[in-house]
Design a protein around this motif. Structure first.
Motif, short mmCIF file in Angstrom:
data_model
loop_
_atom_site.label_atom_id
_atom_site.label_comp_id
_atom_site.label_asym_id
_atom_site.label_seq_id
_atom_site.Cartn_x
_atom_site.Cartn_y
_atom_site.Cartn_z
N PHE A 86 36.53 -22.47 -27.57
CA PHE A 86 35.73 -21.85 -26.50
C PHE A 86 34.64 -20.93 -27.03
CE2 PHE A 86 39.20 -18.86 -27.18
CZ PHE A 86 38.56 -17.62 -27.12
N TYR A 87 34.82 -20.39 -28.23
CA TYR A 87 33.79 -19.51 -28.79
C TYR A 87 32.49 -20.26 -29.09
CZ TYR A 87 37.21 -15.75 -29.54
OH TYR A 87 38.13 -14.74 -29.37
N ASP A 88 32.56 -21.59 -29.22
CA ASP A 88 31.37 -22.39 -29.51
C ASP A 88 30.60 -22.79 -28.26
OD1 ASP A 88 31.63 -22.78 -32.51
OD2 ASP A 88 33.59 -23.46 -31.83
N ASP A 89 31.08 -22.40 -27.09
CA ASP A 89 30.41 -22.72 -25.84
C ASP A 89 29.25 -21.74 -25.61
OD1 ASP A 89 29.59 -23.27 -23.29
OD2 ASP A 89 31.54 -22.91 -22.34
N SER A 93 30.19 -15.97 -21.73
CA SER A 93 29.63 -14.62 -21.69
C SER A 93 30.75 -13.60 -21.59
CB SER A 93 28.68 -14.46 -20.49
OG SER A 93 28.24 -13.12 -20.40
N TYR A 94 30.61 -12.52 -22.34
CA TYR A 94 31.60 -11.47 -22.33
C TYR A 94 31.36 -10.46 -21.20
CZ TYR A 94 32.84 -12.95 -27.10
OH TYR A 94 33.24 -13.66 -28.21
N PRO A 183 34.64 -3.91 -17.50
CA PRO A 183 33.97 -4.76 -18.49
C PRO A 183 34.62 -4.66 -19.87
CG PRO A 183 32.58 -2.88 -17.94
CD PRO A 183 33.71 -2.87 -16.96
N THR A 184 35.20 -3.51 -20.18
CA THR A 184 35.84 -3.35 -21.49
C THR A 184 37.08 -4.22 -21.60
OG1 THR A 184 35.05 -1.07 -21.56
CG2 THR A 184 36.78 -1.66 -23.12
N LEU A 190 38.68 -11.65 -24.09
CA LEU A 190 37.98 -12.73 -24.78
C LEU A 190 38.02 -12.55 -26.29
CD1 LEU A 190 34.91 -13.07 -22.42
CD2 LEU A 190 36.64 -14.82 -22.82
N ALA A 191 37.95 -11.31 -26.76
CA ALA A 191 37.94 -11.05 -28.20
C ALA A 191 39.31 -11.22 -28.83
CB ALA A 191 37.43 -9.63 -28.46
#
Length: 447
Positions: A86-89, A93-94, A183-184, A190-191
């Motif tokens: 998914f990181y390559d998509d 957006s974070y 948001p944090t 995701l991270a």
């Protein structure tokens, strides 16, 4: 995070059954605290101070789980395979105000398959998230206190093998104060796809039982844990029926959807004013008109219980977070009771490496069965929350003085630090003196 908005989350003020005693005084204090925030915001772009589907993965771990890293024991931090995930998509957006993340459970599961060294223990892995504002504190001792409070969290995480992320920037410039957490937390999910749980802890909260561990098995069927009382939500419909400054949320699609829904009530949203009106009309004890995170969370529990409420566990069985004014005065008594247990139990007096401290918890539990939990207990409180003290801004609740807050924080932090220093052979003899320590004699406290 430390908040310069002055908002006092009154759910921390009260234990169940005590909530409506002195309601007039509490209402006055809430109005004062909230008025101070809104009256002191000089411009639409203030320099803010952030406040800071179950998806367990039980994928089989292959016999060689080094992930191509050559026999590494435990998670291999150097191995990231070339296969896409998914990181390559490029559409990922974070940020909190972009199209929502979809199929997050499947994406996490696939990532863990690509990184098999992380599979073991994945269903219990926790990331603690906290932080503070990007600029120096207005209160002269604010940065000192935030440093001590951060050290406290690092100590707890180190002892329990928990990763920690400290954020001191606004990930969304309009989501100031208590809204900065949303948001944090989304970015942290995701991270850290390897973490099953994201644990938000406000900067003004301190761990005061370094041994206690979250009872994760208790939460197997829930996706969010927060301190609160059901009857104050569903019967009294009070915005102070929970405290949103400490919560545990499962890293899942449910959480992604929930954070997006919750954030739509925030100041970055074109519906912000509307949500303020809705919250004020829903909660009769909410006097200020602006939409806040805590009222928003209670609203979702109340109005959409099937979708959100049934997956949120309202924890009141122990101090998941507890109001400091009902806790701090008991520290000396608790210290003496624990010393009495140690004096009678040789296994607890044995010196040992800090890394194996968890092995002594079952011995402690043998002697704490009758201690109980929460208000009136002589068990160490898990988290002591300094709501209303505002250590960074200094705009504390007028119910007490700044010195009262400072002394209480010192006591809580030293009380916790003594539990840490014990493994290093030292102790603070005075809970109000952070600089003095004494070496502990062999077989203390029996000697």
């Amino acid at each position: 995070m430390a908040k310069n908005n002055g908002r006092s989350k009154a759910a921390s003020f009260f234990s169940d059954g005590f909530f409506f005693v002195g309601g007039g005084l509490v209402a006055f204090l809430l109005v004062w605290a909230l008025w101070s925030f809104f009256a002191l915001s000089p411009s639409p772009t203030p320099t803010p101070t952030p406040s800071f589907s179950t998806s367990s993965f039980s994928a089989a771990v292959p016999e060689s789980c080094d992930g191509g890293g050559g026999g590494v024991s435990g998670p291999n931090l150097r191995y990231d395979p070339p296969e896409k995930n998914f990181y390559d998509d490029p559409k990922l957006s974070y940020t909190i105000d972009t199209p929502p993340v979809k199929n997050w459970d499947e994406k996490r599961r696939e990532w863990l398959k690509q990184h098999p060294s992380f599979a073991a223990g994945a269903d219990r892995r926790i990331l603690l998230v906290t932080g503070s504002q990007p600029t120096p504190c207005k209160n002269p001792i604010g940065d000192y206190l935030l440093l001590k409070l951060f050290k406290n969290k690092v100590d707890y995480c180190r002892r329990h093998g928990i990763d920690i992320f400290y954020n001191n920037v606004l990930l969304h410039p309009k989501m100031f104060s208590f809204w900065a957490k949303t948001p944090t937390v989304k970015a942290a999910m995701l991270a850290h796809p390897e973490a099953e749980w994201i644990w938000w802890v406000d900067s003004d909260a301190a761990f005061t039982d370094m041994d206690f561990e979250l009872p994760l098995d208790k939460y197997n069927h829930h996706n969010m844990i927060i301190h609160g009382w059901p009857h104050l939500i569903y019967e009294k419909q009070s915005w102070t029926s929970i405290n949103a400054g400490v919560f545990l949320i499962r890293n899942s699609q449910w959480a992604m959807d929930f954070m997006d829904t919750w954030a739509r009530m925030g100041p970055q949203s074109p519906e912000y004013d509307k949500w303020g009106e809705i919250q004020k009309s829903t909660f009769k004890d909410k006097i200020f008109p602006e939409s806040d995170d805590q009222s928003g969370l209670v609203y979702l529990l109340l109005k959409d219980k099937d979708k959100w409420g049934d997956k949120i566990y309202l924890e009141s069985g122990y101090y998941f977070e507890g109001y400091w004014m009902e806790i701090v005065g008991n520290f000396e008594n608790i210290t003496e009771r624990y010393k009495q247990v140690e004096a009678a139990e040789g296994r607890l007096r044995r010196r040992h490496a800090e890394k194996v401290s968890e092995g002594y918890v079952p011995v402690w539990e043998e002697h704490l069965k009758e201690a109980g939990y929460g208000r009136g207990s002589w068990r160490r409180p898990f988290i002591t929350h300094f709501t209303g003290c505002q250590p960074c801004s200094g705009d504390h609740n007028q119910m007490y003085s700044g010195q009262t807050c400072f002394d209480a924080m010192q006591k809580a932090l030293i009380f916790a630090d003594n539990q840490v220093l014990r493994s290093y052979g030292y102790v603070h003899p005075d809970l109000l003196d952070p600089s003095t320590v004494l070496p502990l004699p062999f077989d203390y406290p029996a000697s």
